[in-house]
Design a protein around this motif. Structure first.
Motif, PDB file in Angstrom:
ATOM      1  N   LYS A   2      26.665  43.850   9.013  1.00 14.35           N
ATOM      2  CA  LYS A   2      25.273  44.091   9.348  1.00 14.35           C
ATOM      3  C   LYS A   2      24.496  42.787   9.234  1.00 14.35           C
ATOM      4  O   LYS A   2      24.740  41.976   8.343  1.00 14.35           O
ATOM      5  N   LEU A   3      23.555  42.595  10.152  1.00 13.72           N
ATOM      6  CA  LEU A   3      22.777  41.362  10.173  1.00 13.72           C
ATOM      7  C   LEU A   3      22.052  41.095   8.865  1.00 13.72           C
ATOM      8  O   LEU A   3      21.919  39.949   8.446  1.00 13.72           O
ATOM      9  N   LYS A   4      21.603  42.130   8.204  1.00 16.80           N
ATOM     10  CA  LYS A   4      20.859  41.921   6.959  1.00 16.80           C
ATOM     11  C   LYS A   4      21.753  41.459   5.806  1.00 16.80           C
ATOM     12  O   LYS A   4      21.261  41.049   4.774  1.00 16.80           O
ATOM     13  N   GLU A   5      23.069  41.489   5.989  1.00 13.80           N
ATOM     14  CA  GLU A   5      23.993  41.125   4.924  1.00 13.80           C
ATOM     15  C   GLU A   5      24.228  39.624   4.778  1.00 13.80           C
ATOM     16  O   GLU A   5      24.888  39.203   3.854  1.00 13.80           O
ATOM     17  N   LYS A   7      22.334  35.538   5.350  1.00 16.57           N
ATOM     18  CA  LYS A   7      21.089  34.811   5.600  1.00 16.57           C
ATOM     19  C   LYS A   7      21.234  33.854   6.774  1.00 16.57           C
ATOM     20  O   LYS A   7      20.539  33.946   7.748  1.00 16.57           O
ATOM     21  N   LYS A   8      22.153  32.918   6.663  1.00 21.45           N
ATOM     22  CA  LYS A   8      22.333  31.915   7.711  1.00 21.45           C
ATOM     23  C   LYS A   8      23.820  31.692   7.952  1.00 21.45           C
ATOM     24  O   LYS A   8      24.611  31.693   7.030  1.00 21.45           O
ATOM     25  N   LYS A  71      16.926  37.034  15.445  1.00 19.26           N
ATOM     26  CA  LYS A  71      16.770  37.423  14.038  1.00 19.26           C
ATOM     27  C   LYS A  71      16.843  36.216  13.094  1.00 19.26           C
ATOM     28  O   LYS A  71      16.819  36.372  11.883  1.00 19.26           O
ATOM     29  N   ASN A  72      16.978  35.010  13.670  1.00 21.32           N
ATOM     30  CA  ASN A  72      16.985  33.768  12.896  1.00 21.32           C
ATOM     31  C   ASN A  72      18.153  33.714  11.901  1.00 21.32           C
ATOM     32  O   ASN A  72      17.996  33.309  10.757  1.00 21.32           O
ATOM     33  N   LYS A  73      19.330  34.107  12.356  1.00 20.95           N
ATOM     34  CA  LYS A  73      20.508  34.131  11.497  1.00 20.95           C
ATOM     35  C   LYS A  73      21.441  32.935  11.714  1.00 20.95           C
ATOM     36  O   LYS A  73      22.418  32.781  11.001  1.00 20.95           O
TER      37      LYS A  73
END
Length: 170
Positions: A2-5, A7-8, A71-73
């Protein structure tokens, strides 16, 4: 994943060069590996190499890149090209897409000469997946065949940063 998992992460595109593994490993805790259709370079070349070298990575479809950038990942793009010419770097199809997404979202790009392509069997175009055609015969006339793309230095400019030459030492 998941994208929220995370930061960069760093994004790699093209055929990964083994000489750059250490730089990639120190640059990010996670590597995003697009499939690189139609040849599936990410799945067939890059993921096995990253896993063998203990570099955490995850696969995503090519069309998910826009959302991941949005999403700036992505903190950096590593673009692996086929060869260098006076016009710019010659990359696999999709290289310009990745360079322009990076530029649009202000993500720095590092470009390197890529590794050798060693796929014996590769899909010829986007109507084929895993050596199986899935587009009806009468619709095949609309298929776009993959072509190499030239990424000029101006397509790599990010904000005020400008690298005017293509060098494997960026």
């Amino acid at each position: 994943m998941k994208l929220k998992e995370f930061k960069k992460a760093v994004l790699i595109w093209g055929v990964l060069n083994t000489r750059r593994l250490a730089k990639i490993k120190q640059s990010a805790e996670l590597v995003i590996v697009p499939e690189n259709r139609p040849y599936l370079l990410g799945l067939k070349c890059n993921i096995p190499l990253l896993r063998t070298n203990g570099i955490p990575c995850f696969y995503c479809t090519d069309n998910m890149l826009g959302g991941i950038f949005y999403k700036n990942k992505i903190q950096r793009t590593f673009l692996f090209y086929k060869k260098e010419t006076t016009e710019g770097a010659v990359g696999f199809c999709g290289s310009l897409y990745v360079a322009l997404l990076s530029k649009l979202h202000g993500v720095p790009i590092s470009a390197f000469l890529g590794g050798e392509l060693s796929l014996k069997e590769k899909d010829e175009n986007a109507s084929i997946l895993g050596r199986k055609e899935f587009v009806q015969v009468d619709n095949r006339k609309w298929i776009e065949w993959p072509q190499d793309e030239i990424i000029r230095s101006e397509e790599r400019r990010v904000g005020k940063e400008c690298r005017s030459r293509w060098s494997p030492y960026h």
